[in-house]
Design a protein around this motif. Structure first.
Motif, PDB file in Angstrom:
ATOM      1  N   GLU A 126       0.852  -1.183   0.000  1.00 11.29           N
ATOM      2  CA  GLU A 126       0.000   0.000   0.000  1.00 11.29           C
ATOM      3  C   GLU A 126       0.895   1.242   0.000  1.00 11.29           C
ATOM      4  N   GLU A 127       0.590   2.159  -0.910  1.00  9.14           N
ATOM      5  CA  GLU A 127       1.438   3.352  -1.054  1.00  9.14           C
ATOM      6  C   GLU A 127       1.561   4.130   0.243  1.00  9.14           C
ATOM      7  N   GLU A 128       0.496   4.145   1.042  1.00 11.31           N
ATOM      8  CA  GLU A 128       0.502   4.929   2.287  1.00 11.31           C
ATOM      9  C   GLU A 128       1.522   4.412   3.299  1.00 11.31           C
ATOM     10  N   ASN A 129       1.998   3.178   3.108  1.00 11.21           N
ATOM     11  CA  ASN A 129       2.976   2.598   4.034  1.00 11.21           C
ATOM     12  C   ASN A 129       4.421   2.897   3.629  1.00 11.21           C
ATOM     13  N   PHE A 130       4.600   3.663   2.553  1.00 13.50           N
ATOM     14  CA  PHE A 130       5.948   3.942   2.048  1.00 13.50           C
ATOM     15  C   PHE A 130       6.152   5.456   1.973  1.00 13.50           C
ATOM     16  N   ILE A 133       8.180   7.392  -2.437  1.00  6.17           N
ATOM     17  CA  ILE A 133       7.409   6.791  -3.524  1.00  6.17           C
ATOM     18  C   ILE A 133       8.232   5.783  -4.311  1.00  6.17           C
ATOM     19  N   GLU A 134       9.537   6.030  -4.452  1.00  3.42           N
ATOM     20  CA  GLU A 134      10.393   5.103  -5.190  1.00  3.42           C
ATOM     21  C   GLU A 134      10.454   3.739  -4.492  1.00  3.42           C
ATOM     22  N   PHE A 136       7.992   2.470  -2.686  1.00  7.24           N
ATOM     23  CA  PHE A 136       6.707   1.827  -2.989  1.00  7.24           C
ATOM     24  C   PHE A 136       6.733   1.231  -4.385  1.00  7.24           C
ATOM     25  N   ASP A 137       7.206   1.970  -5.370  1.00  9.56           N
ATOM     26  CA  ASP A 137       7.246   1.486  -6.751  1.00  9.56           C
ATOM     27  C   ASP A 137       8.045   0.192  -6.848  1.00  9.56           C
ATOM     28  N   TYR A 140       6.084  -2.641  -5.111  1.00  9.56           N
ATOM     29  CA  TYR A 140       4.917  -3.054  -5.903  1.00  9.56           C
ATOM     30  C   TYR A 140       5.355  -3.847  -7.123  1.00  9.56           C
TER      31      TYR A 140
END
Length: 230
Positions: A126-130, A133-134, A136-137, A140
């Protein structure tokens, strides 16, 4: 037991090709209500011998009395072709997703791979946990590689043949082995959805009833006739 008069089905499809409104039916420009020649009994026997399974009764009757493919739901039923080496195979966008060597295996879409998919879904980043942003990418992308590998594993469709293309890489399969034998399953894996059985109908079957090849084809034919003559 299937009571459909499949010889009459061929006549109805042929008539549709001459109906003025035929071009308004979805998929018309893919098949134009044309049918492939039907198989001879010896050709069907050869096909089933190569596959190692007896195909569902209504699909067998379709092959023997209507055609080996052509006009049908969406862009049509994938036709069968015999290669110069004498091997039979289905031709169409996604037909090669079926592994010939695994068609005789039971179709087990609810098997071990399903549990793996469910576990992976629970692990989806989940993006909110990172905070970055890099990060998270990267997480994912790594997760997605694992997800796709399981979702598209050929074990997911062992015991089934891909019969139809709906467009946008969505397809429909006929199960030929295992408890779901004879039923049509939808394949929307391009949208990251697992396979699921087609159920219910506009003709009054119970919502949870599985759609067999016969009901799948006849309901398409009835709807096509109504659309072409409206």
């Amino acid at each position: 037991m299937d009571k459909t008069d499949w010889a009459d089905v061929r006549r109805r499809v042929t008539e549709l090709a001459r109906t003025p409104g035929a071009s308004g039916v979805f998929g018309y420009h893919g098949h134009r209500f044309e049918l492939e020649p039907a198989l001879r009994p010896d050709e069907l026997a050869e096909l089933e011998s190569q596959l190692g399974v007896t195909l569902p009764d209504d699909y067998r009757e379709f092959l023997l009395n209507v055609g080996s493919g052509g006009a049908g739901p969406a862009y049509g039923v994938f036709p069968l072709r015999r290669t110069g080496e004498g091997r039979w195979h289905w031709v169409g966008d996604g037909a090669d997703l079926a592994a010939p060597a695994r068609i005789a295996e039971p179709f087990l879409v609810q098997g071990p791979e399903r549990a793996v998919l469910e576990a992976l879904l629970a692990e989806q980043p989940e993006e909110e946990n990172f905070p970055v942003i890099e990060d998270f990418d990267a997480a994912y992308e790594a997760w997605d590689e694992r997800w796709v590998a399981v979702l598209w594993d050929e074990a997911r469709t062992a015991g089934a043949i891909c019969l139809c293309h709906l467009g946008c890489a969505r397809r429909e399969w006929l199960v030929v082995s295992g408890p779901e034998r004879g039923n049509i399953w939808a394949d929307h894996r391009v949208d990251d959805e697992d396979l699921f059985p087609l159920t219910g109908s506009a003709s009054g079957r119970d919502e949870g009833d599985r759609m067999t090849f016969g009901t799948w084809y006849i309901e398409w034919l009835e709807q096509a006739e109504a659309k072409a003559r409206s």
